[in-house]
Design a protein around this motif. Structure first.
Motif, PDB file in Angstrom:
ATOM      1  N   ARG B 205       0.828  -1.214   0.000  1.00  0.00           N
ATOM      2  CA  ARG B 205       0.000   0.000   0.000  1.00  0.00           C
ATOM      3  C   ARG B 205       0.862   1.264   0.000  1.00  0.00           C
ATOM      4  N   GLU B 206       1.988   1.205   0.762  1.00  0.00           N
ATOM      5  CA  GLU B 206       2.817   2.407   0.920  1.00  0.00           C
ATOM      6  C   GLU B 206       3.736   2.660  -0.267  1.00  0.00           C
ATOM      7  N   ASN B 207       4.165   1.565  -0.895  1.00  0.00           N
ATOM      8  CA  ASN B 207       5.226   1.657  -1.893  1.00  0.00           C
ATOM      9  C   ASN B 207       4.657   1.334  -3.279  1.00  0.00           C
ATOM     10  N   PRO B 208       4.700   2.280  -4.204  1.00  0.00           N
ATOM     11  CA  PRO B 208       4.079   2.053  -5.520  1.00  0.00           C
ATOM     12  C   PRO B 208       4.933   1.201  -6.477  1.00  0.00           C
ATOM     13  N   ALA B 209       6.105   0.756  -6.031  1.00  0.00           N
ATOM     14  CA  ALA B 209       6.998  -0.011  -6.916  1.00  0.00           C
ATOM     15  C   ALA B 209       6.292  -1.249  -7.466  1.00  0.00           C
ATOM     16  N   PRO B 210       6.665  -1.659  -8.691  1.00  0.00           N
ATOM     17  CA  PRO B 210       6.063  -2.867  -9.255  1.00  0.00           C
ATOM     18  C   PRO B 210       6.474  -4.100  -8.443  1.00  0.00           C
ATOM     19  N   SER B 211       5.587  -5.070  -8.365  1.00  0.00           N
ATOM     20  CA  SER B 211       5.882  -6.292  -7.623  1.00  0.00           C
ATOM     21  C   SER B 211       4.982  -7.406  -8.122  1.00  0.00           C
ATOM     22  N   ALA B 212       5.554  -8.601  -8.232  1.00  0.00           N
ATOM     23  CA  ALA B 212       4.778  -9.779  -8.630  1.00  0.00           C
ATOM     24  C   ALA B 212       3.649 -10.037  -7.633  1.00  0.00           C
ATOM     25  N   LEU B 213       3.835  -9.541  -6.394  1.00  0.00           N
ATOM     26  CA  LEU B 213       2.832  -9.774  -5.343  1.00  0.00           C
ATOM     27  C   LEU B 213       1.486  -9.152  -5.682  1.00  0.00           C
ATOM     28  N   ASP B 232      11.877 -10.801  -6.292  1.00  0.00           N
ATOM     29  CA  ASP B 232      10.980  -9.648  -6.187  1.00  0.00           C
ATOM     30  C   ASP B 232      11.460  -8.749  -5.051  1.00  0.00           C
ATOM     31  N   GLU B 233      11.858  -7.516  -5.407  1.00  0.00           N
ATOM     32  CA  GLU B 233      12.479  -6.601  -4.434  1.00  0.00           C
ATOM     33  C   GLU B 233      11.544  -6.262  -3.279  1.00  0.00           C
ATOM     34  N   LEU B 234      10.283  -6.032  -3.611  1.00  0.00           N
ATOM     35  CA  LEU B 234       9.335  -5.624  -2.581  1.00  0.00           C
ATOM     36  C   LEU B 234       9.085  -6.777  -1.603  1.00  0.00           C
ATOM     37  N   ALA B 235       8.925  -7.979  -2.109  1.00  0.00           N
ATOM     38  CA  ALA B 235       8.716  -9.150  -1.247  1.00  0.00           C
ATOM     39  C   ALA B 235       9.937  -9.367  -0.355  1.00  0.00           C
ATOM     40  N   LEU B 236      11.115  -9.185  -0.942  1.00  0.00           N
ATOM     41  CA  LEU B 236      12.357  -9.378  -0.195  1.00  0.00           C
ATOM     42  C   LEU B 236      12.468  -8.339   0.917  1.00  0.00           C
ATOM     43  N   SER B 237      12.106  -7.114   0.579  1.00  0.00           N
ATOM     44  CA  SER B 237      12.160  -6.039   1.560  1.00  0.00           C
ATOM     45  C   SER B 237      11.196  -6.312   2.720  1.00  0.00           C
TER      46      SER B 237
END
Lengths: 323, 323
Positions: B205-213, B232-237
């Motif tokens: 919700r906070e981060n608009p970056a693309p993600s497979a999630l 996936d960077e967002l999942a890893l983060s």
């Protein structure tokens, strides 16, 4: 006649105690720790003192039931000392060396060595603030913050000699500076005598409120505790800031080891029940799972004798790592 | 012919295992846990299953060498259950009740009960990820975060049944919400499967970056772990955020208990070595006193069988509190 020796080797002084087989202290004395020749003279000197005591009391070496040694550094469960900076020892087995200095000591008489904080904890467990408990952790608030855990009457050393090292867990989210270990937020950095002086100094500079502390040219933890006891708001506020991370740390330890009793010792503990009440309040506020209930927090009672008494207990029960 | 039973009583299913005296699993099966009549039918049903197994295998009750019971709630060192919400038990001694259900069981055959997380830890210690270690802590990452400590082959229960409760120590300085226990910052709130889903949702919700999630209508911890593994960077983060407080908590536990090995189990641990590496990195970053060195962190290997295997071990060694 038989005797057990408890020896507490410090970086400057070595304390010795002669005990009867039931653990009663017969005599205690201390000698300077001779650090010359890379610390190789320390144990021969201890052996000389033991021989002198025996001679003066007409006891043969065969009457020595055991010798316990407290060492100011890490000692593994097998009695091995990788490095003891304070005594200039490396790759050393103190119990084995002690036996070499007393070749006629019966092989049935154990020599056991343990870390001094753990050995003092054993003393408090057997005869002091932890007496009557099944499991105990002692926290020593001195120049630094140390700890020792006793479970089922035995020292918990841990796989890497780290067990009970509460001083170096980071529970202080508002740390003003790094701990000497390099970490930020360590209990050692704020709940020690050094920490109390530093945080009180910070507060005196930041807060212009009147305080009895301002009359002192140099602060000590004792002065801060005394002023707080007498109702000085600023001293009390500083002490609360310094004890809160310790209370949180004890709550963490209750979720790890869950001892029956915590015993608070070391110079700072001379502030007495007043200090314990501050620690207890912070502790109980972080025991959410049990609604604030948890271990008893008591004061240590043996003072400087905890080390020799614990070393005697270590020998008596062969709980340490013998040679 | 002789047999030992390991029984893992859950809130919905009860798993049973029949073992040979050397701890080899002969047969396992499960039955629904009958919660009717305030849980009074649970142990009679287990007794029925034991009698049925014995009858089918031509073994007399005298051939039962012991029975171990894992209970989904606190069990004190004397086998006493004050309250077990999941089973509707209050003021109960499961081992004593089990013996009443099997009056002809030889008195020499122990019945022992322990908390299910602790019993599973004993299983992993004896036959799983902790095999070969002297001291071990198991961390279960499931719907919540649980833990169990084994020292010298024995479960460490603690004075108040709190030992190893790593889920409820507060190491997350950036907690987004309170833990179910009422505290803020608990490991349970962020490192559990529930926590992984919640924190990943926050980040999406906070981060608009693309993600497979973003392709999944509903997240699970497994999906987050799989996407993170695939880069996936967002999942890893999100996963790093969730595992960091656990790594800090393990560092705290190393300064308390200092086990040789940590074993990571529970549903989330199916993510494998990838997850362990994230936990290890956070752990070692907080082991300042030892320069990053500390306990091994391994994966659990017994899966759902840890409970029955541990219960069998509990009976075999009479390590629990018998009746």
């Amino acid at each position: 006649m038989t005797v057990v020796f408890g020896v507490d080797i410090g970086g400057t002084q070595t304390k010795l105690g002669a005990f009867s087989p039931d653990g009663t202290l017969l005599q205690k004395w201390s000698i300077p720790t001779d650090l010359s020749d890379n610390g190789t003279r320390i144990l021969p000197h201890v052996a000389d003192e033991i021989r002198r005591y025996l001679l003066e009391n007409g006891i043969p070496l065969q009457g020595v039931l055991g010798i316990g040694l407290g060492i100011p550094g890490p000692v593994d469960d097998h009695g091995y000392v990788r490095t003891c900076v304070n005594l200039h020892w490396t790759d050393f087995r103190p119990a084995l060396e002690m036996r070499r200095c007393l070749p006629d000591l019966p092989v049935s008489s154990p020599i056991a060595a343990g870390n001094d904080a753990n050995v003092a904890a054993l003393g408090e467990y057997a005869r002091g603030g932890g007496a009557g408990s099944d499991s105990m952790m002692m926290v020593t608030l001195g120049t630094g913050v140390g700890g020792g855990v006793i479970l089922g009457g035995k020292i918990l050393g841990g796989a890497h000699g780290l067990a009970g090292e509460i001083g170096h867990i980071a529970t202080n989210a508002h740390a003003a500076r790094d701990c000497e270990c390099g970490n930020r937020g360590c209990i050692n950095e704020c709940s020690s005598a050094t920490g109390i002086v530093a945080y009180t100094g910070d507060l005196l500079r930041e807060n212009p409120a009147p305080s009895a502390l301002r009359a002192y040219p140099a602060l000590t933890a004792e002065i801060v505790c005394n002023c707080a006891k007498e109702g000085d708001e600023l001293a009390l506020s500083a002490l609360r800031t310094c004890m809160e991370p310790l209370g949180i740390g004890l709550a963490h330890f209750s979720h790890a080891i869950d001892p029956q009793v915590y015993v608070i010792g070391g110079g700072v503990s001379h502030a007495g029940e007043f200090l314990v009440a501050l620690i207890r309040k912070a502790y109980e506020a972080h025991m959410h799972l049990t609604g604030g209930r948890g271990a008893e927090i008591r004061l240590a009672t043996l003072g400087n004798d905890a080390g020799i008494i614990g070393a005697c207990m270590l020998a008596l029960t062969e709980r340490g790592a013998g040679a």
